[in-house]
Design an enzyme around this catalytic site. Structure first.
Site, short mmCIF file in Angstrom:
data_model
loop_
_atom_site.label_atom_id
_atom_site.label_comp_id
_atom_site.label_asym_id
_atom_site.label_seq_id
_atom_site.Cartn_x
_atom_site.Cartn_y
_atom_site.Cartn_z
N HIS A 60 21.89 48.28 39.89
CA HIS A 60 21.12 47.41 40.76
C HIS A 60 22.06 46.33 41.28
CE1 HIS A 60 21.01 45.42 36.87
NE2 HIS A 60 20.51 44.33 37.41
N HIS A 62 22.16 42.97 41.04
CA HIS A 62 22.35 41.67 40.43
C HIS A 62 23.84 41.39 40.28
CE1 HIS A 62 18.23 40.62 38.40
NE2 HIS A 62 18.32 40.20 39.64
N ASP A 64 25.86 40.10 38.11
CA ASP A 64 26.65 40.43 36.93
C ASP A 64 27.01 41.91 36.86
OD1 ASP A 64 23.81 40.57 36.49
OD2 ASP A 64 24.15 40.86 34.35
#
Length: 291
Positions: A60, A62, A64
């Site tokens: 995904h 995000h 990080d």
């Protein structure tokens, strides 16, 4: 089929646990799952390199999980990669990759003009956006994208790698997810994230109870992940992407063992699992798992 945990951390900064990333080796090919902070250093530590990556699979978008994507691209070019960087990910991956390269274009153009390297092929991106259930095939190997439950993120995947003999499933970031459990059924290894809620305490000025509750809601709790492995009938549970990065390992092991009787590995950066030999290596340790 081998899995190396390159980074087992989260957005918290740690010198022991780098950002989320895993490496799957199959035959002579290397597949990267996520691209967290420090991934290029960990690739070298694992005996690989960006120039050798067959494809990157993003779970995904995000930060990080993809913050070192540009570093991967540029370092692969410096290493002499001779093919475009192949990237698979959820909806939005194309726009993100295009924006990233546009952001760095002035700097990259200056490098290209000054350094006079023989090729810029490695700087080309071949991006494919996936949907739930899509299957990528590479000979006998199939990689299936499984939509997981990371709401409010609306596009997030786990991945199942299967060559007909061995299967390894990666959870990505998700709350308890029956769809992932079904897809991972009988996997040689289930590599799963872990939110250790008893260790997440409110800190004034940093996080309050509402923050903790909201973050926990889209991750799998340490008291749930053993149930996930049991229901998936996984032959081995490998825990990674720990939130927080510092925790009581024995208490975590006790929590997971309460629900799952199979082998449980509390992942560490550069720990490696071999599905054929059923063994774990980490630093100088070699551990045999039940056949």
């Amino acid at each position: 089929m081998q899995v190396t945990l390159l980074g087992t951390g989260c957005p918290q900064v740690s010198t022991d646990r780098y950002g989320p990333a895993s490496l799957l080796d199959w035959q002579d090919k290397h597949y990267l799952i996520d691209c967290g902070s420090g991934v290029t250093q960990r690739l070298l530590g694992a005996g690989s390199a960006g120039k050798r990556i067959e494809a990157l699979f993003l779970t995904h978008l995000h930060s990080d999980h993809l913050v070192d994507l540009y570093q991967l691209i540029v370092s692969s070019w410096h290493q002499g990669r001779d093919k475009p960087q192949r990237i698979y990910g959820p909806r939005g991956t194309k726009a993100y990759a295009a924006g990233l390269m546009a952001l760095w274009k002035p700097e990259l153009d200056a490098r290209i003009a000054h350094e006079k390297r023989p090729s810029t092929t490695a700087l080309q991106l071949d991006v494919t956006e996936l949907q739930d259930g899509d299957v990528i095939r590479d000979g006998a190997l199939s990689i299936t994208a499984i939509a997981v439950r990371h709401q409010p993120v609306t596009a997030a995947f786990g991945y199942v790698f299967d060559d007909g003999t061995h299967r390894v499933a990666f959870s990505g970031d998700t709350a308890y997810c029956p769809e992932l459990i079904a897809a991972a059924k009988g996997a040689d290894a289930l590599v799963h994230e872990c939110f250790i809620h008893r260790e997440m305490l409110a800190l004034p000025g940093v996080r309050g109870p509402e923050t903790i509750q909201n973050v926990a809601a889209y991750h799998t709790l340490s008291t749930e992940v053993g149930k996930v492995a049991r229901e998936a009938q996984a032959k081995c549970l490998i825990l990674n992407h720990f939130v927080p990065v510092v925790f009581d390992r024995m208490k975590l092991l006790d929590e997971v063992r309460a629900d799952f009787a199979g082998p449980v590995l509390i992942g560490e950066d550069l720990m490696r699992f071999d599905s054929t030999s059923r063994s774990i290596t980490h630093r100088d340790a070699l551990i045999a798992l039940p056949q």
